[in-house]
Write a protein that holds these residues in place. Sequence first.
Motif, PDB file in Angstrom:
ATOM      1  N   ASP A 384      11.776  78.582  68.014  1.00 44.78           N
ATOM      2  CA  ASP A 384      11.887  78.568  69.474  1.00 44.78           C
ATOM      3  C   ASP A 384      13.179  77.855  69.851  1.00 44.78           C
ATOM      4  O   ASP A 384      13.583  76.884  69.185  1.00 44.78           O
ATOM      5  N   SER A 386      15.334  75.892  72.949  1.00 45.47           N
ATOM      6  CA  SER A 386      15.179  75.192  74.215  1.00 45.47           C
ATOM      7  C   SER A 386      16.542  74.705  74.677  1.00 45.47           C
ATOM      8  O   SER A 386      17.244  73.998  73.938  1.00 45.47           O
ATOM      9  N   ASN A 421      23.667  79.453  78.387  1.00 47.49           N
ATOM     10  CA  ASN A 421      22.376  79.817  77.778  1.00 47.49           C
ATOM     11  C   ASN A 421      22.488  81.161  77.068  1.00 47.49           C
ATOM     12  O   ASN A 421      22.278  82.216  77.659  1.00 47.49           O
ATOM     13  N   ASP A 423      20.547  82.517  74.307  1.00 46.38           N
ATOM     14  CA  ASP A 423      19.407  82.345  73.399  1.00 46.38           C
ATOM     15  C   ASP A 423      19.553  83.177  72.136  1.00 46.38           C
ATOM     16  O   ASP A 423      19.121  82.769  71.057  1.00 46.38           O
ATOM     17  N   HIS A 523       6.976  75.613  70.634  1.00 45.56           N
ATOM     18  CA  HIS A 523       7.421  75.414  72.012  1.00 45.56           C
ATOM     19  C   HIS A 523       7.312  73.946  72.411  1.00 45.56           C
ATOM     20  O   HIS A 523       8.225  73.378  73.013  1.00 45.56           O
ATOM     21  N   SER A 526      10.051  71.886  70.560  1.00 47.96           N
ATOM     22  CA  SER A 526      11.413  72.089  71.064  1.00 47.96           C
ATOM     23  C   SER A 526      11.594  71.510  72.465  1.00 47.96           C
ATOM     24  O   SER A 526      12.605  70.871  72.759  1.00 47.96           O
ATOM     25  N   ILE A 527      10.594  71.709  73.341  1.00 51.88           N
ATOM     26  CA  ILE A 527      10.702  71.211  74.713  1.00 51.88           C
ATOM     27  C   ILE A 527      10.763  69.688  74.733  1.00 51.88           C
ATOM     28  O   ILE A 527      11.563  69.079  75.446  1.00 51.88           O
ATOM     29  N   HIS A 530      14.143  68.554  73.362  1.00 52.66           N
ATOM     30  CA  HIS A 530      15.223  68.890  74.290  1.00 52.66           C
ATOM     31  C   HIS A 530      15.211  67.984  75.510  1.00 52.66           C
ATOM     32  O   HIS A 530      16.270  67.534  75.978  1.00 52.66           O
ATOM     33  N   SER A 531      14.018  67.690  76.023  1.00 54.27           N
ATOM     34  CA  SER A 531      13.926  66.830  77.207  1.00 54.27           C
ATOM     35  C   SER A 531      14.454  65.438  76.916  1.00 54.27           C
ATOM     36  O   SER A 531      15.201  64.860  77.711  1.00 54.27           O
TER      37      SER A 531
END
Length: 606
Positions: A384, A386, A421, A423, A523, A526-527, A530-531
């Motif tokens: 995934d 991000s 972006n 992807d 997900h 990765s989220i 990334h955050s």
Amino acid sequence: MLTLSMIEHIPDAPGVYTMYASGDTILYVGKAKSLNKRLRSYLASDLSIKISRMVALVERVEYVQVFNENEAFILENTLIKQHQPRYNTLLRDDKTYPFIRIDLRHPYPRMSVVRKVRPDGARYFGPFVHGSSVFRLFRLLEHIYKLRSCSDSELKRRKRPCIEYEIGNCLAPCVYDVHQPYQAELQELVDFFRGKSKPTVARMERQMKEAAAKLDFERAAEIRDRLATIHKVIDAQTVLDTSGENVDVYYLEAVPGRDRYLASVLVLRDGKLSGSYVKRIHSCEDESQATATIMREYMAGLNPPDLLVCNLPLPTGEEEVFFRDFLQQQRIEYRVPQRGRKRKYLELARVNLERHRDKQVHREAEELASRLGLEKLQRMECYDISAFQGSYPVGAMSVWEDGEMVPAAYRLFKLEGFAQNDDYRMLCETLRRRFTGSLASETWPDLIVLDGGAAQLNMAQQALEEYQVSLPLISIAKGRSLKRRGEESREYDEIHVPGRKNPIAIRGRSAYRIIQQLRDEAHRFSITTHSRGRDRESVTSNLLSLPGVGPETVKKLFREFSSYAEMQQEQERLEQVVGSKVAQRLQKYLTQIDGESKETGCSADK
């Protein structure tokens, strides 16, 4: 028809297996010292006509694992008499394994061997698997314990002691008042049947040593053989409660990531294990709700046992008082055992739960591999991407192996050089670094899963061909919203497979749910990463805008402090690192962003 795929997951352990035809009709109940080897024997080509017909009708196989072969004998006997399977010709009558009966209500009870347990108030010990051995044990115990062997009528009419008294095998209660010593002998015998055999063994060992000291080696050898008989017949039978109680055993375990519990249940009736099963308990967020659900089932009319054994305690607070009152009214005892026989029941239920889980995972993985045309499916990896407007892009890899997620094998890929972006390029770069970089030496998956649609799938397929990586590949994406008449609109995830025009919608309890869990893990991973990186990057860029703070100062701060909260708390240490003026500016800025983060519900401790 019975196939290898139905039985290859079954363990090489003692237990009882049940063969089912269509409509959940029980065809056959059998026992085995090794379940796996016994069931594999039904796949041989030289079966009799009768067995071949039975094997052709088999739709599924269930099993219960036990601790030893004796337990398998007893459980098989119970299930055959309960269900009367068509292909079981033995053990279908009313005969059963022998019991030793003692009527404790009599002033001077005696032992007798019976084949039927009757509700007459007497105590029944057994059943004993080895019929011939139990009679040897019976005669042996008559020599060890000085209890009467005569009938009740003979006891009443006898006026003088018999030969059994003369040779030391009886206390002669027919003539003498020997109530206290007789009860002491009887209590030790009952303790022996209840598993407390140490006093009996110690007595026999003492007699054997005394005989050897007197050079009576024949007598010593005879006692030694009797000891061997005792160890053979009185084998620990954990599927049996010799008190004859009705016991329900629950082993509860939470399902990770879901608001439900799994319950492995053992049902003992009249001291014998009459069945076991695994069920789901839905809408349970914690242990209290799980045990409360079980208690409400009994309050709703489920046949209550004499004893409830569970690995979790009752809910606390008002609910505990409420449930305790119900248990007291129904005369049900609730236990969370830590040792002893009841703890062994819990251990057996736990083992059956593990086998059930392994079997379910194996079945789902096998079904998924079959649907995707794979020879095997032991490891899957999901990827995934991000990123937010090209800032701090990361690629994440989650791993499923042998039926479970493996967080230790998760990997992160920090992607640099992407101004926007993109992807597709980020995904290709992630795959390149996984299969051609330093990670190429790690175990390769049997299936690659992408978080995306058909476009991501096609791009990744081209990239893998370029890297000369030949692995099965699919993608999973949020599907279209579907609505049936009378139902609310629902969204279904879709699986995209190379060479297939239409995606596969995931509905209900599909085997594809493993892929959904794997995608959700990738997900989440990765989220979260990334955050954190994006927040740190944002704060860092703002730090550089402060007077007196440059790249070297930021590096120094990150070396000295593990978080921004630590910078706020260590004022003196901060002044030593960057000086008093810069420290004041930093404190003012960090206080400002801390107040903003509290308003938005986020944490500035990055």
